[in-house]
Design a protein around this motif. Structure first.
Motif, mmCIF file in Angstrom:
data_model
loop_
_atom_site.group_PDB
_atom_site.id
_atom_site.type_symbol
_atom_site.label_atom_id
_atom_site.label_comp_id
_atom_site.label_asym_id
_atom_site.label_seq_id
_atom_site.Cartn_x
_atom_site.Cartn_y
_atom_site.Cartn_z
ATOM 1 N N GLN A 23 57.935 78.221 12.465
ATOM 2 C CA GLN A 23 57.199 78.998 11.465
ATOM 3 C C GLN A 23 58.202 79.715 10.572
ATOM 4 O O GLN A 23 59.187 80.273 11.060
ATOM 5 C CB GLN A 23 56.302 80.029 12.134
ATOM 6 N N VAL A 24 57.938 79.714 9.269
ATOM 7 C CA VAL A 24 58.743 80.447 8.306
ATOM 8 C C VAL A 24 57.934 81.694 7.946
ATOM 9 O O VAL A 24 56.816 81.592 7.454
ATOM 10 C CB VAL A 24 59.034 79.596 7.057
ATOM 11 N N THR A 25 58.495 82.889 8.246
ATOM 12 C CA THR A 25 57.742 84.140 8.089
ATOM 13 C C THR A 25 58.622 85.262 7.560
ATOM 14 O O THR A 25 59.843 85.166 7.538
ATOM 15 C CB THR A 25 57.160 84.599 9.447
ATOM 16 N N ASN A 26 57.968 86.348 7.189
ATOM 17 C CA ASN A 26 58.592 87.630 6.862
ATOM 18 C C ASN A 26 59.624 87.561 5.734
ATOM 19 O O ASN A 26 60.776 87.971 5.908
ATOM 20 C CB ASN A 26 59.218 88.225 8.135
ATOM 21 N N PRO A 27 59.245 87.096 4.538
ATOM 22 C CA PRO A 27 60.206 87.061 3.433
ATOM 23 C C PRO A 27 60.474 88.472 2.899
ATOM 24 O O PRO A 27 59.596 89.325 2.888
ATOM 25 C CB PRO A 27 59.491 86.207 2.383
ATOM 26 N N ARG A 28 61.706 88.707 2.494
ATOM 27 C CA ARG A 28 62.069 89.999 1.923
ATOM 28 C C ARG A 28 63.212 89.808 0.929
ATOM 29 O O ARG A 28 63.949 88.832 1.007
ATOM 30 C CB ARG A 28 62.440 90.989 3.017
ATOM 31 N N ILE A 29 63.340 90.770 0.015
ATOM 32 C CA ILE A 29 64.369 90.677 -1.024
ATOM 33 C C ILE A 29 65.046 92.025 -1.189
ATOM 34 O O ILE A 29 64.420 93.083 -1.018
ATOM 35 C CB ILE A 29 63.764 90.200 -2.368
ATOM 36 N N LYS A 30 66.322 91.960 -1.492
ATOM 37 C CA LYS A 30 67.099 93.154 -1.825
ATOM 38 C C LYS A 30 67.850 92.818 -3.097
ATOM 39 O O LYS A 30 68.474 91.758 -3.196
ATOM 40 C CB LYS A 30 68.063 93.493 -0.692
ATOM 41 N N ASN A 41 72.540 90.781 -8.170
ATOM 42 C CA ASN A 41 72.609 89.922 -6.990
ATOM 43 C C ASN A 41 71.280 90.033 -6.264
ATOM 44 O O ASN A 41 70.827 91.133 -5.955
ATOM 45 C CB ASN A 41 73.735 90.358 -6.052
ATOM 46 N N ASN A 42 70.644 88.920 -6.023
ATOM 47 C CA ASN A 42 69.392 88.872 -5.271
ATOM 48 C C ASN A 42 69.708 88.336 -3.882
ATOM 49 O O ASN A 42 70.253 87.238 -3.748
ATOM 50 C CB ASN A 42 68.386 87.942 -5.943
ATOM 51 N N ILE A 43 69.397 89.113 -2.862
ATOM 52 C CA ILE A 43 69.597 88.694 -1.483
ATOM 53 C C ILE A 43 68.209 88.526 -0.878
ATOM 54 O O ILE A 43 67.452 89.492 -0.760
ATOM 55 C CB ILE A 43 70.433 89.713 -0.698
ATOM 56 N N VAL A 44 67.876 87.291 -0.551
ATOM 57 C CA VAL A 44 66.555 86.959 -0.039
ATOM 58 C C VAL A 44 66.711 86.514 1.407
ATOM 59 O O VAL A 44 67.563 85.689 1.716
ATOM 60 C CB VAL A 44 65.903 85.836 -0.877
ATOM 61 N N ALA A 45 65.895 87.091 2.292
ATOM 62 C CA ALA A 45 65.954 86.729 3.707
ATOM 63 C C ALA A 45 64.565 86.337 4.186
ATOM 64 O O ALA A 45 63.546 86.787 3.640
ATOM 65 C CB ALA A 45 66.481 87.897 4.531
ATOM 66 N N VAL A 46 64.545 85.507 5.219
ATOM 67 C CA VAL A 46 63.296 85.042 5.811
ATOM 68 C C VAL A 46 63.594 84.699 7.274
ATOM 69 O O VAL A 46 64.733 84.411 7.630
ATOM 70 C CB VAL A 46 62.743 83.820 5.031
ATOM 71 N N ASP A 47 62.582 84.775 8.109
ATOM 72 C CA ASP A 47 62.743 84.433 9.518
ATOM 73 C C ASP A 47 62.175 83.042 9.789
ATOM 74 O O ASP A 47 61.095 82.704 9.303
ATOM 75 C CB ASP A 47 62.014 85.435 10.413
ATOM 76 N N VAL A 48 62.909 82.266 10.574
ATOM 77 C CA VAL A 48 62.422 80.977 11.076
ATOM 78 C C VAL A 48 62.271 81.168 12.580
ATOM 79 O O VAL A 48 63.206 81.570 13.252
ATOM 80 C CB VAL A 48 63.408 79.829 10.766
ATOM 81 N N ARG A 49 61.072 80.908 13.084
ATOM 82 C CA ARG A 49 60.759 81.214 14.481
ATOM 83 C C ARG A 49 60.133 80.005 15.165
ATOM 84 O O ARG A 49 59.299 79.321 14.580
ATOM 85 C CB ARG A 49 59.779 82.388 14.507
ATOM 86 N N ASN A 50 60.529 79.779 16.402
ATOM 87 C CA ASN A 50 59.901 78.747 17.220
ATOM 88 C C ASN A 50 58.772 79.438 17.989
ATOM 89 O O ASN A 50 59.023 80.155 18.953
ATOM 90 C CB ASN A 50 60.898 78.105 18.185
ATOM 91 N N ALA A 51 57.548 79.234 17.562
ATOM 92 C CA ALA A 51 56.390 79.868 18.203
ATOM 93 C C ALA A 51 55.872 79.041 19.371
ATOM 94 O O ALA A 51 54.859 79.388 19.973
ATOM 95 C CB ALA A 51 55.276 80.074 17.178
ATOM 96 N N GLY A 52 56.567 77.984 19.702
ATOM 97 C CA GLY A 52 56.137 77.123 20.806
ATOM 98 C C GLY A 52 56.583 77.654 22.158
ATOM 99 O O GLY A 52 57.232 78.694 22.269
ATOM 100 N N ASN A 53 56.244 76.888 23.201
ATOM 101 C CA ASN A 53 56.589 77.314 24.560
ATOM 102 C C ASN A 53 57.761 76.521 25.141
ATOM 103 O O ASN A 53 58.066 76.657 26.309
ATOM 104 C CB ASN A 53 55.361 77.227 25.479
ATOM 105 N N PHE A 93 71.810 84.834 -4.708
ATOM 106 C CA PHE A 93 71.962 84.208 -6.009
ATOM 107 C C PHE A 93 71.918 85.296 -7.070
ATOM 108 O O PHE A 93 71.477 86.414 -6.817
ATOM 109 C CB PHE A 93 70.882 83.142 -6.260
ATOM 110 N N GLN A 94 72.412 84.985 -8.258
ATOM 111 C CA GLN A 94 72.425 85.960 -9.350
ATOM 112 C C GLN A 94 71.383 85.614 -10.396
ATOM 113 O O GLN A 94 71.100 84.437 -10.644
ATOM 114 C CB GLN A 94 73.799 86.012 -10.023
ATOM 115 N N ARG A 95 70.839 86.672 -10.969
ATOM 116 C CA ARG A 95 69.919 86.538 -12.102
ATOM 117 C C ARG A 95 70.348 87.556 -13.146
ATOM 118 O O ARG A 95 70.959 88.572 -12.806
ATOM 119 C CB ARG A 95 68.483 86.833 -11.673
#
Length: 133
Positions: A23-30, A41-53, A93-95
């Motif tokens: 699952q790709v979740t919890n996007p955020r930007i600084k 400078n744009n710093i973008v982070a996101v979590d990749v999580r294995n929600a399986g067992n 990345f820069q904008r």
């Protein structure tokens, strides 16, 4: 006998747990002003999580792409994840500098380079996330 049949019916109605489900979740930007004052400078982070067992196969190859519109601005390899394990992916990345940040639509797309086997990824819809940041 009736309680046994009822219990068996309920057990059959429960969805089978996913061996691994990314699952790709919890996007955020600084946003930080760049040394060159004409840019941010744009710093973008996101979590990749294995929600399986179950853990992913160690030899699996996968990566996460960041797209702004249709343009890919970054790609990052994602390691094999254990059950309920998360990995934070970050892109920079820069904008051009803006006095007031204008939110922009970003898409995070998880892609597999390895051939998938049954149970490697249960719900493909969780592999993409579009957010306005």
């Amino acid at each position: 006998m009736l309680p046994f049949l009822l219990a068996a019916t309920l057990a059959a109605a429960q969805p089978a747990p996913c061996p691994s489900d990314l699952q790709v979740t919890n996007p955020r930007i600084k946003i930080v002003r760049a040394r060159d004052r004409a840019f941010d400078n744009n710093i973008v982070a996101v979590d990749v999580r294995n929600a399986g067992n179950r853990p992913q196969r160690q030899e699996i190859k996968q990566h996460l792409d960041l797209l702004l519109g249709k343009q890919r601005v970054g790609s990052q390899p994602i390691p094999a994840l254990g059950p309920e394990e998360s990995y934070e992916a970050a892109f920079r990345f820069q904008r051009p500098h803006e006095k007031k940040h204008v939110p922009q639509e970003m898409t995070f797309r998880l892609a597999f380079e390895s051939r998938l086997r049954p149970g490697d990824d249960c719900v493909e819809a969780n592999n993409n996330l579009t957010a306005t940041l």
